[in-house]
Write a protein that holds these residues in place. Sequence first.
Motif: not given
Length: 283
Positions: A86-100
């Motif tokens: 399990x990669x803790x505190x993970x985020x997808x590229x797509x989600x990160x870009x949608x937020x900024x």
Amino acid sequence: MYNENMEPKLINLDEWIVAGGGAVGENYFHKSDNSIVLKLSNPKISKERSLSEYETSKLAYELGIKCPKVYDFVSYENRFGMTFERILNKKSFAKAMSEDPSKVEFFAEWFAREAKEFHSFKGDSRLPSFVDKFHFLVENTKEFLSEKCRNRILKIIDDTPVEDHILHGDFHMGNCIFADDKFYWIDLGDLCVGNPIFDLGFLYFSSYYGNDDFIKSLYHMERSDIKKFFLHFVKMYYPNMSQEEAVMKIKPYACLAAVLYINFGHRLGPDLADCIKDVVGII
């Protein structure tokens, strides 16, 4: 490449909690151990397919590809899957870009660097050939695509220079995550060997084709931002080629993504038909 005699480790699903799901199954977090994830396929996915994904994903980690470590091949009732890191505190590229959205170019450059590193891995004899795999998949679309159409797609494949690199097989920005500035490839069940241009066609498809609502639900982004990501990516991936030339070089291979998705869903929707007709001229 899978060992068909491997017996799965039986799990108790009461020890897990659903973390998310998709078309082929769900992911679960362990209730008392936050270091592992369970990926469990739905009952329609065969043991052979699940075992192949398990062994391919495990091989990717052993080869040094940046991905979560794989642990056990498992089963629950008539469902199969695997446990992995399990990669803790993970985020997808797509989600990160949608937020900024202002960081689209930053992530495109990062993705291009990681893609070039991924494609620098030489082929492994335990992995299938992309060409052989897609010859089968193209022929498997005969219910939907005419013989002339299939032959044109096969010509695109067969006319491509033979290269011996590891490919993701379902290459797009939804299949990578990061945590604390560390990059990981995920969903490696389609790993194979061939020319990297085959992978890039999948990224083209998700940038220019597919149902807009589905693409937005998958990537959390507007189509305009996805195209911006792709165009900056190709500039970084092919630094010695004009952007227009690079885009036209990749475009024909978008139809291979459509072929894969027809095989997944066993149907030819208008979004897939538009891609194939645009690339090869007929259905």
